[in-house]
Design an enzyme around this catalytic site. Structure first.
Site, PDB file in Angstrom:
ATOM      1  N   HIS A 182      39.435  11.001  73.347  1.00 10.30           N
ATOM      2  CA  HIS A 182      39.354  11.605  74.665  1.00 10.30           C
ATOM      3  C   HIS A 182      38.230  10.974  75.489  1.00 10.30           C
ATOM      4  O   HIS A 182      37.322  10.334  74.948  1.00 10.30           O
ATOM      5  CB  HIS A 182      39.142  13.110  74.547  1.00 10.30           C
TER       6      HIS A 182
ATOM      7  N   GLU B 178      35.687  12.388  77.131  1.00 14.28           N
ATOM      8  CA  GLU B 178      34.362  12.908  76.794  1.00 14.28           C
ATOM      9  C   GLU B 178      33.880  12.347  75.455  1.00 14.28           C
ATOM     10  O   GLU B 178      32.705  11.988  75.298  1.00 14.28           O
ATOM     11  CB  GLU B 178      34.404  14.440  76.712  1.00 14.28           C
TER      12      GLU B 178
ATOM     13  N   CYS C 234      38.542  19.610  75.559  1.00 13.60           N
ATOM     14  CA  CYS C 234      39.236  20.257  74.446  1.00 13.60           C
ATOM     15  C   CYS C 234      38.190  20.792  73.474  1.00 13.60           C
ATOM     16  O   CYS C 234      36.989  20.571  73.637  1.00 13.60           O
ATOM     17  CB  CYS C 234      40.156  19.258  73.749  1.00 13.60           C
TER      18      CYS C 234
ATOM     19  N   CYS D 152      36.028  17.951  71.710  1.00 17.27           N
ATOM     20  CA  CYS D 152      35.039  17.370  72.619  1.00 17.27           C
ATOM     21  C   CYS D 152      33.950  18.383  72.954  1.00 17.27           C
ATOM     22  O   CYS D 152      32.782  18.019  73.136  1.00 17.27           O
ATOM     23  CB  CYS D 152      35.719  16.878  73.889  1.00 17.27           C
TER      24      CYS D 152
END
Length: 333
Positions: free
Chosen positions: A261, A263, A289, A292
Site C-alpha cells: 500500500h 502508506e 487499512c 498500514c
C-alpha cells in the site's frame, strides 16, 4: 491569474498585452489557432479572412473551440494575458479553467481607433471610417451562434479602460488596475501536500486503484510512497499481482494480493534510507487499512490526514484514535 483582453479594432488590446508581457505575463491569443489554420491553407492573413475562418472553426468544433484549444496550454504557475476574446462562450471557458480570471475591455472613440489602424497599415485593414463601421457591425453580434459576439463579450467585462490618449496614459491605467486586482490565492499546507500525494499516486502500477502517501515533518516532505508490487518484482500492471489482475471484488482474496500500500511504502522507504518518521504527519489519498494503521502507529507518526474513505476502514480509524493519533479528513475530499 489570467487577464483576458477584449475590445474593438485599434482600441489598444495589443498594447495592453505587450505591457503585461514585459512584466512576466505569458502572452497568448485566441487568434493564434486561426492564424495557424490560414498558414496551413497557404492563405494570406487579412482581417476578413480571420473572421471567416474563425467562424468556420467554431461551426466545426463549437463556439468555444478556440478557447478550448488555448486552455490546454495553460500552466498553474504562470500569469497570462490573453487577447482576441470575441465570444461569450470563450469568456465562460476561461472563467472556469481553474485560475483567477479577469476580463478587461479596452475602449476608444471610433475616430481614434481608425487613426491608429490607418497608421499601422496592415494588409486588409479598413480604408475609411465607413468601412471600419461596416466591418465592426459583423463583429458586434449575429444570429449565428458561431459568429463573433463582441457586444456580449463587452457585457461580461469586469473593467473598462478608456484609451483615447497616449500610450503612457494607457500604461498608467493598466498599472493601477493590475496593482488593485493582482490578488492570488495559494493552497494551504493540507491541500498542498494532498495535491502532491495525488501526483505521487500517478506513479502507482496497481491496476485496481492508485493510492499514495506523503509523510511530512515541520512542513517538509520526508518520504513518499505509492501502491504497487514490491521492489524488484513484476509490476502489477504487467501481471505481477494475480488478485488485482483478476479484478477481485473489494475485500476479497486479500491474502493473494502482492501489492504494497502507499502508506506502507512511504514508511518502509523511510526505513530503507534511514529516515525517522517520528512526530510526522502522513497525508494519504485513502484512509489507511488496518495493516498500514499499525505501521503508522508504530512508526511514531502523530497525525493522519486522508482524502477519501477506504472500504472497511472504520476499525483502522478507531484504532488510530485509541493510539492518540490525530485523524482528519480534508473538507470536500
Amino acid at each position: 491569474m489570467i487577464i483576458g483582453v477584449a475590445g474593438r479594432n485599434g482600441a489598444g488590446k495589443g498594447e495592453f498585452v505587450k505591457f503585461l508581457e514585459a512584466r512576466s505575463f505569458t502572452a497568448l491569443s485566441l487568434s493564434d489557432a486561426i492564424r495557424h489554420e490560414l498558414a496551413e491553407r497557404g492563405v494570406e492573413e487579412t482581417r476578413g479572412r480571420m473572421i471567416e475562418v474563425g467562424q468556420e472553426m467554431r461551426r466545426r468544433s463549437g463556439p468555444g473551440a478556440l478557447a478550448q484549444s488555448l486552455v490546454k496550454q495553460l500552466q498553474p504557475d504562470r500569469n497570462y494575458a490573453i487577447d482576441s476574446i470575441r465570444h461569450p462562450v470563450e469568456v465562460e471557458i476561461l472563467r472556469h479553467c481553474g485560475q483567477d480570471f479577469h476580463l478587461v475591455w479596452i475602449d476608444a472613440k471610433l475616430e481614434t481607433r481608425f487613426a491608429r489602424i490607418e497608421k499601422r497599415g496592415r494588409n486588409g485593414d479598413p480604408k475609411d471610417v465607413a468601412e471600419l463601421e461596416a466591418l465592426e457591425a459583423r463583429e458586434r453580434g449575429s444570429d449565428d451562434p458561431n459568429a463573433q459576439q463582441l457586444d456580449a463579450v463587452q457585457a461580461e467585462a469586469s473593467f473598462t479602460l478608456s484609451n483615447d490618449g497616449t500610450i503612457e496614459e494607457l500604461q498608467a491605467q493598466i498599472e493601477t488596475w493590475v496593482r488593485q486586482n493582482l490578488a492570488f490565492s495559494r493552497p494551504d499546507w493540507d491541500v498542498y501536500f494532498m495535491d502532491i500525494a495525488r501526483t505521487v499516486a500517478s506513479r502507482s502500477n496497481c491496476v485496481k486503484r492508485k493510492v499514495a502517501a506523503v509523510v511530512t515533518r515541520d512542513k517538509r516532505i520526508i518520504s513518499t510512497g505509492y501502491n504497487g508490487t514490491p521492489r524488484g518484482t513484476t509490476n502489477c500492471n504487467e501481471g505481477g499481482c494475480p488478485r488485482c489482475n483478476d479484478l477481485a471484488a473489494g475485500g476479497t482474496r486479500l491474502d493473494e494480493c502482492l501489492c504494497s500500500h502507499g502508506e506502507e511504502n512511504a514508511i518502509t522507504q523511510a526505513a530503507y534510507h534511514g529516515v525517522s518518521l517520528k512526530d510526522g504527519t502522513i497525508y494519504t489519498t485513502f484512509s489507511p487499512c488496518l495493516s498500514c494503521t499499525k505501521m503508522i502507529i508504530n512508526a511514531g507518526l502523530l497525525e493522519v490526514v486522508f482524502q477519501s474513505d477506504y472500504p472497511l476502514g472504520q476499525v483502522s480509524l478507531d484504532l488510530l484514535v485509541e493510539a492518540g493519533i490525530k485523524v482528519r479528513q480534508l473538507d470536500g475530499a
